[in-house]
Design an enzyme around this catalytic site. Sequence first.
Site, short mmCIF file in Angstrom:
data_model
loop_
_atom_site.label_atom_id
_atom_site.label_comp_id
_atom_site.label_asym_id
_atom_site.label_seq_id
_atom_site.Cartn_x
_atom_site.Cartn_y
_atom_site.Cartn_z
N ASP A 146 0.87 -1.17 -0.14
CA ASP A 146 0.06 0.04 -0.04
C ASP A 146 0.78 1.13 -0.07
O ASP A 146 1.94 1.33 -0.60
CB ASP A 146 -0.80 -0.05 1.11
CG ASP A 146 -2.24 0.60 0.82
OD1 ASP A 146 -2.38 1.67 0.88
OD2 ASP A 146 -3.22 -0.01 1.12
N HIS A 204 -3.34 5.89 3.67
CA HIS A 204 -4.31 4.70 3.29
C HIS A 204 -3.72 3.59 3.76
O HIS A 204 -4.31 2.80 4.55
CB HIS A 204 -4.46 4.61 1.52
CG HIS A 204 -5.38 3.44 1.26
ND1 HIS A 204 -5.30 2.48 1.06
CD2 HIS A 204 -6.85 3.65 0.88
CE1 HIS A 204 -6.07 1.74 0.64
NE2 HIS A 204 -7.22 2.40 0.48
N SER A 523 -11.42 -1.01 0.18
CA SER A 523 -9.95 -1.02 0.93
C SER A 523 -10.05 -1.28 2.28
O SER A 523 -9.14 -1.85 2.81
CB SER A 523 -9.48 0.39 0.60
OG SER A 523 -9.07 0.52 -0.66
#
Length: 868
Positions: A146, A204, A523
Amino acid sequence: MKIAAILSTLAAATLVSAGKFHPLTNPETRYIPGGFIIEFQEDIPRNVAHNALNSKKVDYKVRNDYTIFNGAAISVNSKHDGNDIAKISGVKNVWPITLHSIPRVQASKKKTTDPETASLHQMTGVDLVHKKHKLTGKGIKVGIIDTGVDYKHPAFAAKGAKAGCFARHGKNCRVAHGWDFVGDNYDGKNKPEPDSDPMDCQGHGTHVAGIVGGDALNIKTTPKPPQPFVGVAPEVTFGAYRIFGCDGSSGDDVIMAAMEMAFNDGMDIINMSLGGGSSYKSNPQAVLGDQLVAKGMVLAAAAGNDGAEGVWMVSDTGLGDLSTSVASFDNLYGMYHSFSYGGVAHPYSPAETWGKPISVASGTLLPLFEKDGTLSDGCDATLYSGVDVKGKTVLVLGDFTRCKSGARGQNAQKAGAAALLVQSTPYGLAGLGGFPGFPVASIEFKAGEEAVAVYKKAPKTPVTFSKDGSNFLVEGGGAPSDFSSFGLDGDLRSKPDLSAPGGNILSTVPLAHGGYELMSGTSMATPYVAGAHALYMQAKKSKPRGDVIRGVFKNTATIATNFGSKTKASAAKQGAGLINVLRAITTTTSISPDHIDLLDTKNFRKSIKVTLKNNGKRAETYTLSHVPADALNSYPDPKKSWPLGTPLIEADYATVAFSQSKVKIPAGKSVKVTLNFKEPKAGKATAFPLYSGYVVATPSSKGGVAVSVPYTGIKGDISRVPIMDTDTGFPTMGYLNSTHDFNEIPKGFTFDLKKDTPVVLTRLASHTPDRQIRIYDAKKKFAGFLFSSNNGAAFGKRGRDTNLDQEGNMIFDLWSWKGQVVATANVTAVPSTLPAGTYSVVVASQRKFTKGVYPADFEVFDLGSIKF
């Protein structure tokens, strides 16, 4: 860099037949010009394959070499394209290097401490797994591929420590492995600047890691969490593999390198909350993913956030046969800022481009109405004419058929509005892109209805926005998320596989960003499943490979209904259902395979054998039953080619007859049961309803865990599903003049290809195994496939297009043509330029489940002729 030819080695090698080039499968897909992923034949040594490239005078530089995936990522400096490379002996597959953006999620910083917001573990049995079974994921390694991880965050601290750390910098660190493949400035197009520090500067990846295994129950340092919460597996060991810079995109070449490093570092599980467009399973990430799972890993991948686009949109990374594609459910509760109107507070979710609470001074709310009195979607700027919206908060309908939130926000801002509220349809809080610098937010459907009712009674009622967040029971909570993508894939395979909480999830973000945020997306659902795998491995004291554990989780998932419904949601939306970790670790029964693909009417698999196994210590009697689920009608109008963004729910139920409705199985034994399916009687085959349901085996013993398997099918002939979007006039042909304006071709027009550029426009409403643009000469003889300077050769598999981009612009493929063609659709030499003359242009898309015989198996459009 040219690699020197070793002629003796090349001569000694036995090279096999040429491979296949896989063009881009979606016009939205961005790629690296001249960049390719190459997979070599299994028995070809790497040096021999490189020498074969050199023998064809391919001038290239190696971007990444792979080991598990027998291949490499290269940048080609010569004029060779993917078709040329695929022709070289020893090459198996060639793909363009595509770019993947950091997934779009909803984000909102909150300040309340209401504990109900962490109720997601109650939905999945994880709360009891923590309390009664004392499982924490200890001893299991999870790789986060990520944006990196803020390893200094106290939620990742080892027991007794106040802050987290990275193993290269300290001792007893939960983030024990990792690498930064790209550097802060990488955006997907520039050169990566790798280093050993996977610190997250975007957020994220840290949010994802917190869901897997963060622990914010007893944090005393600042910033403090808005309320105590804990991840699914709070004692896992992390690997942080950073593939994104602080913004922008990442290429397949980098992502695949991270996947291999995670395997080589000993990760048991890799989490890929990446997402992408619709595709086929033959994409390089999915291919490598299956290879890793076959070697013992787990791969959890996001199903995508294209729920508003309708069917055929499940994302590409999780399409492998062995990987797990994860859909999202909304959390029951969420912390949101709110607006108050008519004495009632309603939650809202800021658009991504606003990303903060709305601080408009107290004013009035103004619903924007169409001429017929219905709430407008805000796409038509002329509706603001003569309407005083200065300083007011405008309310519009969240139907995204005509435009997206960016266009609505721009229209409202130009009219002088202070803010824009977008009523979600059919329910929930939609994730909006918004318009930069202007406050746009989504509100629940019910809130919009109530606000319109208040306005009609008292137009001058003031609207106020809260300064702090509050806890709300979310519209749609505990049900499939509206944003979560629908399946199936292009081969009618059952994807997504499984669902987990992904809507309104509180987790960690980098300390520099405030430490904690609420986000929504597949996600967020994917790391929940990754953490669940860690708990399962710890419970069983073994590490089965991903597809084996996937089967257990699918068998024991909770089959759910859509919000406000009494019937079960389609398996094309929720997969096998909402993950239930407690049932997974306590079940003593399995049923395989873990999904049933009935295909379509023409290829209907009416008789399926399943294996029911009793893993318990005593004999068990099972009752088999059938639970039908909603059918999805995406083509109610036979004259329309584009599927509905929100499919119509129908009661088109299949029936199932069992060879044995009750079966007794001794301990440790298994029995095969034949399932005889009949397609739904209801539903028109010309509308291609996507039907589904679940076969359930319920043990008779008290406390026994029932197991189930989903099935999906299409009523009708899938080869007749519309492929090209004829609703909006595609395919079509015209030309671009010197100022790049599109023009129709005048009758008798002769092109000067030095000045004018003929173009072909295509737009796919569904997947196709082979979308072609064929060129014929004046004698109707096939001259070759169109070769475009911007899109390459016009043939190959293509995924379904999405409707609009974030700015509200229609998505389509533009093929500029300067008279070049390639001779075949398999492997080819350098494109050739046709001599001056008149040529016909034909767009042809192969129908699904056909052999590909032209023209019988194709949807064909003759666009007329071009003269140059």
